[in-house]
Write an enzyme that holds these catalytic residues in place. Structure first.
Site, PDB file in Angstrom:
ATOM      1  N   ASP A  79      -0.229   5.165   1.100  1.00 51.30           N
ATOM      2  CA  ASP A  79      -0.487   5.930   2.108  1.00 51.30           C
ATOM      3  C   ASP A  79      -0.458   5.084   3.559  1.00 51.30           C
ATOM      4  OD1 ASP A  79      -0.637   8.374   1.236  1.00 51.30           O
ATOM      5  OD2 ASP A  79      -2.849   8.244   0.918  1.00 51.30           O
ATOM      6  N   ARG A 135      -6.203  16.983   9.635  1.00 56.50           N
ATOM      7  CA  ARG A 135      -6.049  15.683   9.485  1.00 56.50           C
ATOM      8  C   ARG A 135      -6.233  14.904  10.765  1.00 56.50           C
ATOM      9  NH1 ARG A 135      -5.066  11.846   5.016  1.00 56.50           N
ATOM     10  NH2 ARG A 135      -5.028  13.787   3.521  1.00 56.50           N
ATOM     11  N   ASP A 165     -13.769   4.949   1.093  1.00 62.09           N
ATOM     12  CA  ASP A 165     -13.889   4.698  -0.542  1.00 62.09           C
ATOM     13  C   ASP A 165     -15.278   4.050  -0.622  1.00 62.09           C
ATOM     14  OD1 ASP A 165     -11.414   5.841  -0.879  1.00 62.09           O
ATOM     15  OD2 ASP A 165     -10.596   3.855  -0.609  1.00 62.09           O
ATOM     16  N   ARG A 217     -10.842  17.002   1.795  1.00 58.34           N
ATOM     17  CA  ARG A 217      -9.325  16.485   1.583  1.00 58.34           C
ATOM     18  C   ARG A 217      -8.584  17.543   1.597  1.00 58.34           C
ATOM     19  NH1 ARG A 217      -8.494  11.131   0.367  1.00 58.34           N
ATOM     20  NH2 ARG A 217      -6.375  11.901  -0.464  1.00 58.34           N
ATOM     21  N   ASP A 229       0.837  -1.081   0.134  1.00 54.76           N
ATOM     22  CA  ASP A 229       0.063  -0.003  -0.036  1.00 54.76           C
ATOM     23  C   ASP A 229       0.910   1.263  -0.022  1.00 54.76           C
ATOM     24  OD1 ASP A 229      -2.419   1.704   0.070  1.00 54.76           O
ATOM     25  OD2 ASP A 229      -2.252   1.469   2.266  1.00 54.76           O
TER      26      ASP A 229
END
Length: 224
Positions: free
Chosen positions: A25, A152, A192, A145, A23
């Site tokens: 991130d 964040r 997602d 975002r 992956d």
């Protein structure tokens, strides 16, 4: 943008029948950060021993921002958007899109519902880019975002305490039960939405079963 001078891994590794998929991130980089030279050195060294691939949820331009321009040609396998855009040895294998799969009427229906839901949601901070349309999925972020790294981190704590994303996903599952969608809550600020079967396992269709004895995936976290 990052520019690395690592050549493509054209020589076969010592044990090509073992594959490691990474992956992006939270694994190869900090969330939305740039890869370090030390990590790229590790990946290049590992690729001499086994078959190496990258599988991330973001699109290829975002991968290149984090991992370097031309990253799709560096390792034998590169999958952006969970494999909906797939490269093998630098060659494009396939591009699949959610708009073709769902149709524009359902795309508009989903986006309109999400924007209305978020407009009624009361959280400490809201920024921008709440719905990011990618060719293979929607990425939905209640805070947006465009938030800073500090925002964040603060939102992640707030979300874990108040179940913002979990509650929204439950509402979407009920509202869009007819579309056979999957919801993946991971990372710090977003989740997602994609057709069932279009998660990171989608990329496995490009790995021939007879070519590998073992396939390993390395990622940071997935809540659901």
């Amino acid at each position: 943008l990052l520019f690395f001078l690592f050549p493509p891994t054209t020589t076969e590794p010592e044990n090509p029948r073992i594959c490691a998929l990474f992956d992006v991130d939270g694994t190869l980089t900090i969330p939305r950060g740039e890869v370090t030279p030390e990590m790229m050195d590790f990946m290049t060294s590992l690729s001499k021993k086994i078959t190496v691939g990258i599988v991330g949820g973001s699109d290829l331009p975002k991968q290149e921002e984090q991992l370097g321009v031309g990253i799709a040609k560096v390792f034998p396998y590169n999958f952006s958007q969970n494999g909906l855009v797939a490269y093998k040895n630098g060659d494009l294998l396939e591009i699949q899109t959610i708009s073709k799969h769902l149709g524009e009427d359902n795309i508009k229906r989903l986006v309109n519902w999400v924007m209305k839901y978020l407009s009624d949601l009361d959280i400490p901070v809201k920024r921008g880019t709440f719905v990011e349309f990618r060719s293979g999925m929607f990425n939905i972020s209640p805070i947006g975002r465009n938030c800073s790294r500090e925002e964040r981190n603060d939102y992640e704590k707030f979300d874990l305490e108040h179940n913002i994303r979990t509650t929204m996903v439950a509402a979407m599952k009920e509202e869009f039960a007819d579309l056979n969608l999957t919801y993946s809550i991971g990372g710090q600020i977003s989740f997602d939405v994609f057709p069932a079967g279009w998660d990171k396992t989608y990329c496995l269709r490009f790995l021939e079963e007879g070519d590998f004895d073992e396939i390993h995936f390395f990622g940071d976290k997935t809540f659901e």
